[in-house]
Scaffold this motif. Structure first.
Motif, PDB file in Angstrom:
ATOM      1  N   HIS A   1      -6.532   5.805   0.716  1.00  0.00           N
ATOM      2  CA  HIS A   1      -5.813   5.166   1.822  1.00  0.00           C
ATOM      3  C   HIS A   1      -6.268   5.714   3.166  1.00  0.00           C
ATOM      4  O   HIS A   1      -6.856   6.779   3.255  1.00  0.00           O
TER       5      HIS A   1
ATOM      6  N   TYR B   1      -8.417  16.033   3.049  1.00  0.00           N
ATOM      7  CA  TYR B   1      -8.386  15.814   4.498  1.00  0.00           C
ATOM      8  C   TYR B   1      -9.204  16.875   5.228  1.00  0.00           C
ATOM      9  O   TYR B   1      -9.811  16.614   6.250  1.00  0.00           O
TER      10      TYR B   1
ATOM     11  N   HIS C   1      -4.306   6.509   6.734  1.00  0.00           N
ATOM     12  CA  HIS C   1      -3.018   6.576   7.417  1.00  0.00           C
ATOM     13  C   HIS C   1      -3.158   6.097   8.858  1.00  0.00           C
ATOM     14  O   HIS C   1      -4.204   6.314   9.489  1.00  0.00           O
TER      15      HIS C   1
ATOM     16  N   TYR D   1      -6.984  11.293  -3.609  1.00  0.00           N
ATOM     17  CA  TYR D   1      -6.783  12.738  -3.723  1.00  0.00           C
ATOM     18  C   TYR D   1      -7.398  13.217  -5.042  1.00  0.00           C
ATOM     19  O   TYR D   1      -7.475  12.453  -6.009  1.00  0.00           O
TER      20      TYR D   1
END
Ligand code: FE2
Length: 209
Positions: free
Chosen positions: A130, A91, A132, A122
């Protein structure tokens, strides 16, 4: 189990190429005084970019409609906060808000759209890639939306597939179709809940900036 219905990703089309939005990195066009506040203001666009045009990765365009809890009525004026990893599966390089994130506000027909890059799983590659989502408005309590997952992801678990299928037409595992320019396109419709969610401190970045 019910299978979800694929809605053609070109039903509305994107304006990015033709409307000069390629450089739209800002997520709020106006109302800067309230930027990064829980309610980003009426200037939040219904469509725009998450990742900038120079972001490494495969381009991806997602569009969708946010519906009220009845699953039928489009929900206008709802803030959609979306964030995801980069091609490194991270992130951000340092603790803090995700680097790739943006706020949108659904249009009068409940719709939103964004252009970004396909996120990567990840680094440990134990979880599927994904996006979010969080949703809220003056009348909608802040809540998690479904994570956008990708049907061709080999990391999807059987549990994730079951959960998605149970959502029927709001299934969150979505097929992507690769179009001109190598752009992946897909649809992610969201259904609001009547109650809000508790957000852990490390996931409040959509609400607090
Ligand atoms: Fe995540």
């Amino acid at each position: 189990m019910t299978t979800y219905t694929w809605t053609a990703p070109t039903r509305r089309g994107f304006l990015f190429a033709s409307a000069g939005l390629a450089g739209l990195g800002a997520v709020f066009a106006t109302d800067g005084a309230r930027a990064c506040d829980k309610h980003p203001g009426p200037g939040a666009p219904s469509e725009g970019r998450i990742a900038g045009p120079d972001e490494p990765g495969e381009p991806m365009e997602i569009e969708g409609t946010v519906y009220r809890p009845d699953g039928v009525t489009p929900a206008a004026g709802v803030v959609l906060y979306a964030y995801h990893t980069g091609v490194d599966g991270l992130y951000a390089a340092t603790p803090g808000p995700p680097r790739l994130r943006a706020w949108f506000r659904t249009d009068p027909r409940g719709r939103y759209a964004y252009r970004t890059i396909r996120p990567a799983a990840y680094p440990e590659r134990r979880f599927a890639a994904h996006v979010h989502t969080q949703l809220w408005s003056d009348t909608v309590p802040a809540q998690w939306g479904t994570d956008l997952l990708f049907a061709d992801d080999p990391l999807l678990s059987a549990g994730q597939r079951r959960e998605s299928e149970a959502l029927a037409r709001f299934a969150n595992i979505r097929p992507l179709v690769r179009g001109p320019g190598g752009v992946w396109r897909g649809v992610h419709d969201l259904r609001l809940k009547t109650t809000g969610d508790h957000f852990e401190d490390n996931t409040r970045h959509g609400l607090q900036g």
